[in-house]
Design a protein around this motif. Structure first.
Motif, PDB file in Angstrom:
ATOM      1  N   TRP A 101      29.238  38.189  39.507  1.00  0.00           N
ATOM      2  CA  TRP A 101      29.295  37.159  40.296  1.00  0.00           C
ATOM      3  C   TRP A 101      29.405  37.563  42.012  1.00  0.00           C
ATOM      4  O   TRP A 101      29.128  36.758  42.589  1.00  0.00           O
ATOM      5  CB  TRP A 101      30.895  36.443  39.900  1.00  0.00           C
ATOM      6  N   SER A 102      29.837  38.589  42.165  1.00  0.00           N
ATOM      7  CA  SER A 102      29.834  38.934  43.481  1.00  0.00           C
ATOM      8  C   SER A 102      28.314  39.141  44.144  1.00  0.00           C
ATOM      9  O   SER A 102      28.048  38.593  45.189  1.00  0.00           O
ATOM     10  CB  SER A 102      30.443  40.311  43.678  1.00  0.00           C
ATOM     11  N   ARG A 103      27.470  39.657  43.353  1.00  0.00           N
ATOM     12  CA  ARG A 103      26.132  39.769  43.580  1.00  0.00           C
ATOM     13  C   ARG A 103      25.318  38.431  43.593  1.00  0.00           C
ATOM     14  O   ARG A 103      24.498  38.178  44.560  1.00  0.00           O
ATOM     15  CB  ARG A 103      25.425  40.633  42.706  1.00  0.00           C
ATOM     16  N   LEU A 104      25.865  37.416  42.910  1.00  0.00           N
ATOM     17  CA  LEU A 104      25.267  36.169  42.888  1.00  0.00           C
ATOM     18  C   LEU A 104      25.887  35.201  43.989  1.00  0.00           C
ATOM     19  O   LEU A 104      25.242  34.235  44.366  1.00  0.00           O
ATOM     20  CB  LEU A 104      25.597  35.345  41.364  1.00  0.00           C
ATOM     21  N   ARG A 105      27.098  35.810  44.429  1.00  0.00           N
ATOM     22  CA  ARG A 105      27.501  34.951  45.570  1.00  0.00           C
ATOM     23  C   ARG A 105      28.116  33.581  44.916  1.00  0.00           C
ATOM     24  O   ARG A 105      28.077  32.748  45.702  1.00  0.00           O
ATOM     25  CB  ARG A 105      26.836  34.829  46.618  1.00  0.00           C
ATOM     26  N   LYS A 123      30.940  31.703  41.838  1.00  0.00           N
ATOM     27  CA  LYS A 123      32.222  31.947  40.991  1.00  0.00           C
ATOM     28  C   LYS A 123      32.209  31.109  39.716  1.00  0.00           C
ATOM     29  O   LYS A 123      31.553  30.059  39.662  1.00  0.00           O
ATOM     30  CB  LYS A 123      33.566  31.535  41.653  1.00  0.00           C
ATOM     31  N   PRO A 124      32.555  31.459  38.608  1.00  0.00           N
ATOM     32  CA  PRO A 124      32.623  30.587  37.298  1.00  0.00           C
ATOM     33  C   PRO A 124      33.421  29.381  37.713  1.00  0.00           C
ATOM     34  O   PRO A 124      34.344  29.335  38.524  1.00  0.00           O
ATOM     35  CB  PRO A 124      33.413  31.616  36.235  1.00  0.00           C
ATOM     36  N   LYS A 125      32.880  28.236  36.964  1.00  0.00           N
ATOM     37  CA  LYS A 125      33.427  26.981  37.311  1.00  0.00           C
ATOM     38  C   LYS A 125      34.559  26.636  35.898  1.00  0.00           C
ATOM     39  O   LYS A 125      35.202  25.807  36.174  1.00  0.00           O
ATOM     40  CB  LYS A 125      32.320  26.011  37.450  1.00  0.00           C
ATOM     41  N   TYR A 126      34.028  27.088  35.008  1.00  0.00           N
ATOM     42  CA  TYR A 126      34.524  26.445  33.709  1.00  0.00           C
ATOM     43  C   TYR A 126      35.449  27.258  33.008  1.00  0.00           C
ATOM     44  O   TYR A 126      34.896  28.364  32.317  1.00  0.00           O
ATOM     45  CB  TYR A 126      33.317  25.673  32.625  1.00  0.00           C
ATOM     46  N   PHE A 127      36.854  27.069  32.717  1.00  0.00           N
ATOM     47  CA  PHE A 127      37.639  27.861  31.978  1.00  0.00           C
ATOM     48  C   PHE A 127      38.064  27.332  30.801  1.00  0.00           C
ATOM     49  O   PHE A 127      38.479  26.042  31.180  1.00  0.00           O
ATOM     50  CB  PHE A 127      38.666  28.339  33.166  1.00  0.00           C
ATOM     51  N   TYR A 128      38.544  28.112  29.862  1.00  0.00           N
ATOM     52  CA  TYR A 128      39.042  27.549  28.772  1.00  0.00           C
ATOM     53  C   TYR A 128      40.532  27.345  28.759  1.00  0.00           C
ATOM     54  O   TYR A 128      40.992  28.374  29.079  1.00  0.00           O
ATOM     55  CB  TYR A 128      38.788  28.535  27.470  1.00  0.00           C
ATOM     56  N   THR A 129      40.940  26.231  28.214  1.00  0.00           N
ATOM     57  CA  THR A 129      42.342  26.017  27.954  1.00  0.00           C
ATOM     58  C   THR A 129      42.639  25.473  26.712  1.00  0.00           C
ATOM     59  O   THR A 129      42.013  24.406  26.134  1.00  0.00           O
ATOM     60  CB  THR A 129      43.017  25.076  29.148  1.00  0.00           C
TER      61      THR A 129
END
Length: 281
Positions: A259-263, A265-271
């Motif tokens: 994710w750092s290389r892509l610049r 961050k993930p958007k979707y997290f499981y709850t």
């Protein structure tokens, strides 16, 4: 020439083509049936029916180096007749984090060849050829809900084994699509993204916390708590005393490098118990 060829418009492929369409990226995707206006094609078919593309995304498993080599060489042999020997598309191949056993594993960790088998051989071929391998954590999204995975633990013995390592790493199909889109549209994708990357939402989940809502899981736990080994694994004598959550498990996958290389961050997290936060791009 197309910008992207998606070989296998399955779970991830559907998220990807929706995103490509939303951004006006020209693509062709395949399915074995030709459904949803896709190109009907399967791995055993001649690659001459596939269009030339700048980036090729392979979403299905390739069984070994021989199968990966055959796909790539036959595809290049055909299209270099029209585009010359300089034609060299960028390959993106989707794999799994299952063969990674170090704690935590990163993009620098070598996969366990015994655990990965022929799929790892195919991945190594893609990497050696200058391509990109994305080893994905547990995929979820839409109807693919982690809570339903409790069905895989249909016996007390299977659940007992799972208690030895309750950590679970996930990534939403839409976040995988966002990552692939970022690579596809990168001007320096070959130099920036060639190699192996581990992909998760960079969160660690407790599988027991997710599965404990299933009646059969609770029943097995009640039985297991009569065993000294299970009580030691759970650090509890009663069901209500079991500590659950990310603080109760160990992170096995570290995807921060990717994710750092892509610049990005993930958007979707499981709850647990909450609806999928994704909506169409």
């Amino acid at each position: 020439m197309k910008s992207v060829l998606v070989l296998g418009q399955g779970f991830v492929g559907k998220y990807l083509v929706d995103l490509l369409s939303a951004h006006g990226i020209d693509y062709v995707s395949t399915t074995t049936s030709g459904r949803d206006s896709t190109l009907k094609w399967r791995l055993s078919d001649d690659t001459a029916s596939l269009p030339a593309a700048k980036t090729i995304v392979v979403t299905f498993p390739l069984q070994g180096e021989v199968e990966a080599r055959r796909l790539a060489t036959e595809y290049l042999r055909h299209h270099r007749k029209a585009y010359g020997d300089a034609y060299n598309p960028f390959w993106i191949y989707l794999g799994s984090t299952r063969p990674f056993k170090e704690t935590p594993s990163t993009c620098h960790t070598r996969p366990d060849l015994l655990a990965g088998g022929p799929r790892v051989e195919a991945e190594e071929y893609i990497i050696d050829s200058g391509g990109c391998v994305l080893n994905l954590a547990g995929l979820w999204g839409g109807d693919r809900i982690p809570e339903k995975w409790a069905r895989f633990y249909g016996s007390k013995d299977k659940l007992r084994e799972r208690l030895k390592d309750r950590s679970l790493h996930l990534v939403h199909g839409a976040d995988v699509a966002r990552a692939i889109y970022a690579i596809v549209t990168s001007a320096n994708r070959a130099s920036q993204f060639a190699g192996r990357w581990l992909v998760s939402d960079d969160t660690v989940y407790d599988a027991l916390q997710i599965f404990i809502g299933a009646e059969h899981i609770r029943g097995y736990l009640e039985e297991l708590l009569s065993e000294a080994e299970a009580r030691e694994l759970l650090s509890a004598n009663r069901l209500d005393d079991i500590a659950m959550g990310s603080s109760a498990v160990t992170r096995r996958i570290d995807a921060s490098h990717f994710w750092s290389r892509l610049r990005l961050k993930p958007k979707y997290f499981y709850t647990v118990g909450q609806p999928d936060p994704y909506s169409d791009p």
